[in-house]
Structures are given as C-alpha cells and as structure tokens.
Design an enzyme around this catalytic site. Structure first.
Site, short mmCIF file in Angstrom:
data_model
loop_
_atom_site.label_atom_id
_atom_site.label_comp_id
_atom_site.label_asym_id
_atom_site.label_seq_id
_atom_site.Cartn_x
_atom_site.Cartn_y
_atom_site.Cartn_z
N CYS A 196 -3.13 -4.13 4.13
CA CYS A 196 -2.02 -5.01 4.54
C CYS A 196 -2.20 -6.46 4.08
O CYS A 196 -1.38 -7.31 4.39
CB CYS A 196 -1.88 -5.00 6.06
SG CYS A 196 -1.51 -3.38 6.73
N GLU A 226 0.85 -1.19 0.00
CA GLU A 226 0.00 0.00 0.00
C GLU A 226 0.89 1.25 0.00
O GLU A 226 0.45 2.32 0.36
CB GLU A 226 -0.97 -0.01 1.18
CG GLU A 226 -0.34 -0.11 2.55
CD GLU A 226 -1.39 0.02 3.65
OE1 GLU A 226 -1.85 -1.01 4.11
OE2 GLU A 226 -1.73 1.15 4.01
N HIS A 280 -1.62 -11.18 11.74
CA HIS A 280 -1.20 -9.83 11.35
C HIS A 280 -0.88 -9.06 12.63
O HIS A 280 -1.54 -9.23 13.66
CB HIS A 280 -2.31 -9.15 10.56
CG HIS A 280 -1.99 -7.73 10.21
ND1 HIS A 280 -0.87 -7.39 9.47
CD2 HIS A 280 -2.60 -6.55 10.52
CE1 HIS A 280 -0.83 -6.08 9.33
NE2 HIS A 280 -1.86 -5.54 9.95
#
Lengths: 133, 354
Positions: free
Chosen positions: B116, B84, B240
């Site tokens: 992400c 990103e 994550h």
C-alpha cells in the site's frame, strides 16, 4: 470459444477511443466521430484532428440484454446516442447507472472504462463510456 | 529528507467508485456473528464497477487532479502509479493512463509496487526529480482494486479507489508544500501475495504491532525529531487506514487528539483503498484545511515501510476545492449492491465454456 480482440485495431484506435479524438472538416466544419479521413458532407479530404469535450446529454438509448460472446458480465449494456456540447452525436455505452434510471436528456460526461477483455490472458480493451454527471 | 528546493502540491483528485456493499451483507453471507466486523470500524466499502480497474480509476483521479492543477497536461513530465492490483502482470498501467490523459510520449513513468506504500514512494521520487530541476511537474497516482479471498476477514475492508496529485516546484500555483519527510523500512512478513496467487495472505500476529504500528510510529517520530516538531504543531494527521481502528489507535500512541484524525479518516465509509487509503484522506483534509495549517501524512505499506511527511497548506487552496468533485461528494454519491452483484463485479464467479 474465445473472444478475439484485434491488437492492431485496438492500437490504431487509441486516440479516438481514449481521448475522443474526432476529425473536423476544414471546409464545411463537420465533426466526424469516429474519425473519418474524408468528409461525408462535402467530400473534402483535408480534415484535422480535435479532442472532443466529453460533456453532453443522452438523446436516446437502448438496453441490450442478449449480448455478444465475451460481454455477459457487462450485461445489461446501455447504449446511448450522446449529443456532445460541440453538437456531434456519438454512439457510446453508459456506465455507473442502473438501466431503470437512464433518462433522455440526462447530462453525462466521458470516463475511461474497460470495454472488454480477451479472456484472462489476452488484451484488455479500454475506451470512453459516459456516466451521469 | 528535505529537498534542495521546496516542492508542493499543485492539484489533487480522487476517484471513489459508486457502488457500495455493507459489511453486514458480507458478514451475513459468510455466517459471521452479527456485528463481528464492528471492531474494524468500517460500515461499508466501495466496489469497483465491472468495467473499472486500477487503470481507469487512476485515470479518473488524475483527471480531477489536473483540473485542480489548472496546468496544461502536456507540461507533466513524469507519471507514476502505485498499486498492488495491476490489471496486467507485465504491461504498464501508466501507459494507458498517460495516453488517455494526452500526455504521451515525452514523459517518464512506471508502475511501482510496495504493497500500500508504492504511491508514497512515487511521491518521494517526484519530490526528488522536481527539486533537482530535472522535471517541472509530476503526476502521482495511488490506485487499487484490493483483493480479498471470499470469506476472509480481509473481505470486510478491501475496497477500491484512487487518489492523484500533481506535484511541482513551490510557487504561485502550489496549494501546499512538503516541509520534510522521513522513511522507515524493514523486512517484516505481515502481508504478501505470491506470483499467480489471486488473493493475499496475512501474517496474523505481524499485522499490528510489528508492522503497522512500529513503522508508522518510527516514521512519524523520526520526522518530528528531525524537524523539531511536536503533535501540537500539526492541525491534522492522516495515517494509512487498513480499517477504522488502527489509525485511531496509532494517533493515541503518538499523542494526537481524535479531532485532528477524523477529517482525514475515510476508511469507515469506503473501506481500505490500499494505495489510495492515506492519500484519499489527504485529499479530504486539503478540501477543508486553511492556509498556514500543517498536516502530518503517514502512508504505510506491508512488507513493510512507512513515510512521514509534513505538509504545509498555502494560499489559494480554497479556490481549487470545488473545481472537481470533493471526497465528501464522492462518498455521498452511491448505489448499494448485494453480495451477488459484489461477487460478479469482483470476478468471484467462474463461468464455464462461454
């Protein structure tokens, strides 16, 4: 004043700048980097392309504090003569090392990095620099 | 999802920039109370050098992955980068990376965007391409130089890094394979960056429960239900890692003990590397896992979506660990900088007319 990067030149030099591609004389064996079309040792015009290892050591270096327009954020720039394990000596920037920690004989390896940018709308020029192993 | 033919990891590699800034330095600069950032469980973060970006870090991680894969790079038939923080709004990063790896021109490739989670989408796409027999090897890269507005709480964690994996058909040279995956995606406004906006916005109350926790828990439970597995069947779990706190909290909610999380919890030492966040965690786990062990991997991306994967480690993994720098070695190789250098490296200082 804007820095101007030649787009055709960047494109033409991609293989040399991204892959450390040299030309090798098939007569005397001399390795040329940047690549040359004619061997400056024996005058032979029959050269072939070969990727260099990217592994070597610092032979000597200099630190540039007063830099060209467009390079202020990169300063100070450490320029070094790097002797690759193939024996060829090439001029390149060092990165990821503080100038006071650069040493002659330091082992280095090639990494792809930004060389410069044509302000914030133009081309980004990438190329090989060397960082300590 | 289960592929028609098993697909595995042939090589992996990470790029962790050398420069670090301590969160206490950021807090002091902006006048936050001392240890304001303590709850995030992030002590310092990586800072990309002035000459590093998503492309260069992606290249370095890919180079390490190819060294571990021990294949001829020209055998790679697809290359994807999830990011990103594209250096160009229009012009692919992967063309530069592929050219600099010497794997052009007969190759598929694209830059993918899903906050992400884009690199995880690349993993899923590559598993499909390889499983179907369309290609043999795919190179999947997650790379980001995460943006954070100066003074925003996001600045304590948004960092830089990359991870890369060479995927191929399960066989003699794979060191782990994907047992199955489960994706869970909804429209959730937890985090975004508009066109031409330099920094992202976060949807405050949407960041935690409705986004990160809801999606990761749904994907992980969905995968375990489908494969008939329980948390006790996994040896490691990697989620994550936007900060150090969320992965620990989600592991408690899912019933994973802390010792299965800590080996892959890297954000406390390097910050949130966005598309590389969970994937660097997976690299770290692969560097200590033993054949036969099972890893739960759950990347998450705002907007929002999560993918859960069950990864089973295979024979031959130990011989590949030290062919390239390990995550542990990269974390330890660092130079601390102050906020002035950080501001310069992150392009936070505007120059005028020169």
């Amino acid at each position: 004043m804007s820095m101007k990067i030649s787009v055709p030149r960047v494109w033409r030099e991609i293989k040399a700048h991204y892959l450390l591609e040299a030309t090798v004389c098939n007569k005397c064996g001399k390795i040329h980097y940047p690549p040359r079309p004619i061997c400056d040792n024996c005058g032979n015009r029959n050269l072939f392309r070969r990727k260099l290892s990217g592994e070597g050591e610092v032979l000597t270096y200099t630190i540039q504090y007063i830099v060209l327009e467009g390079y202020r954020e990169y300063a100070p720039i450490v320029f070094a003569i790097v002797k690759l394990k193939e024996g060829v000596k090439i001029l390149a920037q060092l990165t990821d090392v503080e100038p006071e920690n650069v040493k002659i004989g330091m082992r280095v390896k090639a990494v792809l990095r930004k060389i410069c940018e044509d302000e914030n709308i133009g081309l980004i020029k990438y190329g090989i620099k060397f960082k300590p192993v | 999802m289960r592929p028609a033919r098993d697909v595995g990891i042939v090589g992996w590699g990470a790029c962790i920039p050398k420069f670090r800034i301590k969160c206490s330095e950021i807090g002091k600069t902006w006048g936050f109370p001392p240890e304001y950032h303590g709850g995030l469980i992030v002590s310092e973060k990586t800072v990309a050098n002035i000459d590093e970006d998503t492309t260069t870090m992606g290249w370095e991680a890919a180079k390490n992955a190819l060294v571990r894969a021990k294949i001829n790079p020209e055998e790679v038939e697809a290359i994807y980068v999830g990011t990103e923080s594209k250096p160009y709004a229009v012009k692919p990063s992967i063309t530069v990376i592929a050219e600099a790896l010497g794997i052009t021109p007969k190759i598929l490739g694209a830059d993918l965007e899903f906050a992400c989670r884009a690199a995880s989408e690349a993993l899923e796409a590559s598993i499909g391409l390889i499983s179907s027999g369309m290609i043999k090897y795919s190179l999947v890269i997650g790379s980001d130089t995460a943006q954070a507005s100066p003074g925003d709480v996001l600045e304590f964690t948004a960092s830089s890094g990359a991870a890369a994996f060479v995927l191929g058909p399960r066989g003699e040279n794979t060191v782990a394979y994907f047992e199955g995956s489960y994706s869970y995606i909804t429209d959730t406004p937890d985090f975004w960056r508009r066109q031409l906006a330099p920094y992202p916005m976060h949807g405050e109350q949407f960041t935690g429960d409705p986004a990160y926790f809801a999606h990761i828990i749904a994907a992980a439970k969905g995968l375990m239900n489908k494969l008939g597995l329980r948390p006790s069947d996994f040896d490691y779990a990697v989620f994550h890692q936007p900060n150090g706190r969320f992965p620990l909290k989600v592991s408690v909610k899912l019933g994973f003990p802390k010792e299965k999380i800590l080996p892959g919890l890297i954000t406390p030492m390097i910050g949130n590397t966005y598309n590389a966040s969970a994937l660097i965690g997976l690299c770290a786990v692969l560097e200590e896992a033993k054949p036969g062990q099972r890893i739960l991997l759950v990347p998450f991306g705002s907007g929002a979506g999560a993918d859960a994967y069950s990864v089973i480690v295979e024979d031959g993994i130990e011989e590949k660990v030290h062919l390239a720098p390990t995550v542990k070695e990269l974390i330890e190789d660092k130079i601390y900088i102050n906020y002035t250098y950080y501001a310069k490296f992150r392009g936070l200082i505007s120059k005028f007319s020169f």
